[in-house]
Motif scaffolding. Structure first.
Motif, PDB file in Angstrom:
ATOM      1  N   ALA A  26       8.973  25.115  -6.419  1.00 35.50           N
ATOM      2  CA  ALA A  26       9.464  23.760  -6.159  1.00 35.50           C
ATOM      3  C   ALA A  26       9.243  23.364  -4.704  1.00 35.50           C
ATOM      4  N   SER A  27       9.484  24.299  -3.800  1.00 39.81           N
ATOM      5  CA  SER A  27       9.307  24.001  -2.377  1.00 39.81           C
ATOM      6  C   SER A  27       7.835  23.791  -2.021  1.00 39.81           C
ATOM      7  N   ILE A  28       6.947  24.575  -2.625  1.00 38.61           N
ATOM      8  CA  ILE A  28       5.507  24.395  -2.390  1.00 38.61           C
ATOM      9  C   ILE A  28       5.052  23.038  -2.934  1.00 38.61           C
ATOM     10  N   ALA A  29       5.532  22.683  -4.124  1.00 36.95           N
ATOM     11  CA  ALA A  29       5.162  21.400  -4.732  1.00 36.95           C
ATOM     12  C   ALA A  29       5.637  20.242  -3.871  1.00 36.95           C
ATOM     13  N   ALA A  30       6.899  20.285  -3.442  1.00 38.16           N
ATOM     14  CA  ALA A  30       7.460  19.193  -2.640  1.00 38.16           C
ATOM     15  C   ALA A  30       6.748  19.066  -1.300  1.00 38.16           C
ATOM     16  N   SER A  31       6.509  20.191  -0.638  1.00 36.46           N
ATOM     17  CA  SER A  31       5.856  20.164   0.670  1.00 36.46           C
ATOM     18  C   SER A  31       4.418  19.675   0.551  1.00 36.46           C
ATOM     19  N   SER A  32       3.698  20.146  -0.451  1.00 37.95           N
ATOM     20  CA  SER A  32       2.303  19.734  -0.636  1.00 37.95           C
ATOM     21  C   SER A  32       2.204  18.237  -0.897  1.00 37.95           C
ATOM     22  N   ALA A  33       3.075  17.730  -1.771  1.00 36.84           N
ATOM     23  CA  ALA A  33       3.050  16.301  -2.096  1.00 36.84           C
ATOM     24  C   ALA A  33       3.386  15.456  -0.874  1.00 36.84           C
ATOM     25  N   LEU A  34       4.350  15.899  -0.065  1.00 38.29           N
ATOM     26  CA  LEU A  34       4.745  15.140   1.116  1.00 38.29           C
ATOM     27  C   LEU A  34       3.622  15.099   2.147  1.00 38.29           C
ATOM     28  N   VAL A  35       2.960  16.226   2.363  1.00 39.40           N
ATOM     29  CA  VAL A  35       1.860  16.277   3.328  1.00 39.40           C
ATOM     30  C   VAL A  35       0.689  15.419   2.849  1.00 39.40           C
ATOM     31  N   ILE A  36       0.366  15.500   1.569  1.00 42.47           N
ATOM     32  CA  ILE A  36      -0.734  14.688   1.023  1.00 42.47           C
ATOM     33  C   ILE A  36      -0.413  13.201   1.150  1.00 42.47           C
ATOM     34  N   LYS A  95       0.834  -1.203   0.000  1.00 41.19           N
ATOM     35  CA  LYS A  95       0.000   0.000   0.000  1.00 41.19           C
ATOM     36  C   LYS A  95       0.870   1.255   0.000  1.00 41.19           C
ATOM     37  N   ILE A  96       2.010   1.183   0.702  1.00 40.96           N
ATOM     38  CA  ILE A  96       2.913   2.326   0.747  1.00 40.96           C
ATOM     39  C   ILE A  96       3.453   2.640  -0.644  1.00 40.96           C
ATOM     40  N   THR A  97       3.776   1.617  -1.411  1.00 41.99           N
ATOM     41  CA  THR A  97       4.270   1.837  -2.770  1.00 41.99           C
ATOM     42  C   THR A  97       3.260   2.634  -3.590  1.00 41.99           C
ATOM     43  N   THR A  98       1.997   2.268  -3.472  1.00 39.50           N
ATOM     44  CA  THR A  98       0.941   2.976  -4.199  1.00 39.50           C
ATOM     45  C   THR A  98       0.825   4.424  -3.734  1.00 39.50           C
ATOM     46  N   LEU A  99       0.880   4.623  -2.421  1.00 40.11           N
ATOM     47  CA  LEU A  99       0.734   5.971  -1.872  1.00 40.11           C
ATOM     48  C   LEU A  99       1.913   6.859  -2.250  1.00 40.11           C
ATOM     49  N   VAL A 100       3.120   6.302  -2.216  1.00 39.19           N
ATOM     50  CA  VAL A 100       4.295   7.092  -2.608  1.00 39.19           C
ATOM     51  C   VAL A 100       4.215   7.452  -4.084  1.00 39.19           C
ATOM     52  N   ALA A 101       3.744   6.519  -4.901  1.00 40.33           N
ATOM     53  CA  ALA A 101       3.594   6.800  -6.332  1.00 40.33           C
ATOM     54  C   ALA A 101       2.598   7.936  -6.560  1.00 40.33           C
ATOM     55  N   ILE A 102       1.525   7.956  -5.763  1.00 34.94           N
ATOM     56  CA  ILE A 102       0.555   9.053  -5.863  1.00 34.94           C
ATOM     57  C   ILE A 102       1.222  10.376  -5.481  1.00 34.94           C
ATOM     58  N   GLY A 103       1.988  10.361  -4.392  1.00 34.05           N
ATOM     59  CA  GLY A 103       2.702  11.567  -3.977  1.00 34.05           C
ATOM     60  C   GLY A 103       3.684  12.039  -5.037  1.00 34.05           C
ATOM     61  N   LEU A 104       4.381  11.096  -5.660  1.00 29.20           N
ATOM     62  CA  LEU A 104       5.336  11.442  -6.713  1.00 29.20           C
ATOM     63  C   LEU A 104       4.624  12.087  -7.901  1.00 29.20           C
ATOM     64  N   PHE A 105       3.503  11.520  -8.298  1.00 27.69           N
ATOM     65  CA  PHE A 105       2.727  12.081  -9.413  1.00 27.69           C
ATOM     66  C   PHE A 105       2.259  13.498  -9.096  1.00 27.69           C
ATOM     67  N   ILE A 106       1.757  13.702  -7.876  1.00 28.55           N
ATOM     68  CA  ILE A 106       1.292  15.030  -7.470  1.00 28.55           C
ATOM     69  C   ILE A 106       2.436  16.036  -7.494  1.00 28.55           C
ATOM     70  N   CYS A 107       3.601  15.604  -7.012  1.00 29.41           N
ATOM     71  CA  CYS A 107       4.756  16.510  -6.964  1.00 29.41           C
ATOM     72  C   CYS A 107       5.184  16.932  -8.367  1.00 29.41           C
ATOM     73  N   VAL A 108       5.203  15.993  -9.299  1.00 32.12           N
ATOM     74  CA  VAL A 108       5.585  16.317 -10.674  1.00 32.12           C
ATOM     75  C   VAL A 108       4.604  17.311 -11.292  1.00 32.12           C
ATOM     76  N   ILE A 109       3.322  17.072 -11.106  1.00 34.75           N
ATOM     77  CA  ILE A 109       2.307  17.970 -11.672  1.00 34.75           C
ATOM     78  C   ILE A 109       2.427  19.374 -11.074  1.00 34.75           C
ATOM     79  N   LEU A 110       2.597  19.438  -9.750  1.00 33.04           N
ATOM     80  CA  LEU A 110       2.718  20.741  -9.105  1.00 33.04           C
ATOM     81  C   LEU A 110       4.010  21.454  -9.501  1.00 33.04           C
TER      82      LEU A 110
END
Length: 224
Positions: free
Chosen positions: A176-186, A148-163
């Motif tokens: 870049a900092s807003i994108a990274a922080s937002s993806a990590l929190v999500i 499940k963690i693999t799936t969740l990290v992949a979602i975070g990675l996708f969000i970070c790239v888009i942002l």
């Protein structure tokens, strides 16, 4: 054993990508100077997460032991108490970085790196915000739900790239900092929710305990 090992290795690789994709995207979109400055902010932000990494190394084995023994009451208490201690330790590092980023960067790296101070503030806030969700990642990993963690990290990675694609062109390092922080929190919030739904544990530092925990806790008190 090989299957589990491959799963954990995949988790580590995807998580490493999540923690570095902002630098990669900044390098592709911005210039080398921005990347050099931003790396200073990234390393400073990682200091906030040091307490989390150190604590989970010790706690991971205990998570597995309590879950394997079906001691949900003790596991819930451990998760809540350790999460609050980790948050206190992390905030002790985050607050100076948030309040005095320019002074800290100047003292350590020199005045030429002070442009990275705003990005450092955003990254420190992002890392500190993840402490609100406790330690869901290691809970899932140590209770047999690492896929499940693999799936969740992949979602975070996708969000970070888009942002990053949306925010770096207009805002540079700040984007870049807003994108990274937002993806990590999500990512951490989704992991917290997944823990609640999967093993009925609320690993957030605030909030009500699951009904199953409250029932087991009442039974445990009566037995004592």
């Amino acid at each position: 054993l090989i299957s589990a090992g491959f799963g954990f290795m995949l988790n580590a690789l995807v998580y490493m990508a999540l923690m570095r994709v902002d630098i990669l995207m900044l390098g592709l979109i911005a210039d080398e100077e921005a990347v050099g400055l931003y790396r200073v902010a990234v390393e400073g932000g990682m200091l906030v997460a040091f307490a989390y990494g150190a604590a989970t190394t010790v706690l991971a084995a205990e998570y597995a032991r309590l879950h394997g023994a079906s001691e949900s009451v003790r596991l819930q208490l451990l998760v809540r108490q350790s999460g609050r201690l980790i948050m206190l330790a992390g905030c002790a590092v985050a607050i100076p970085l948030i309040v005095y980023p320019e002074q800290i960067i100047t003292a350590i790296f020199g005045i030429e790196y002070v442009k990275a101070s705003l990005a450092l503030t955003v990254l420190a806030i992002g890392h500190a915000s993840t402490f609100l969700f406790g330690d869901p990642v290691y809970l899932l990993n140590m209770t047999g739900h690492h896929k499940k963690i693999t799936t969740l990290v992949a979602i975070g990675l996708f969000i970070c790239v888009i942002l990053c694609l949306a925010l770096i062109p207009p805002f540079g390092m700040l984007g870049a900092s807003i994108a990274a922080s937002s993806a990590l929190v999500i990512y951490r919030a989704l992991a917290c929710y997944t823990v609640y739904r999967t093993i009925c544990i609320n690993c957030a530092v605030v909030g009500k305990f699951p009904q199953e925990y409250r029932s087991n806790y009442s039974m445990d008190k009566e037995q004592r």
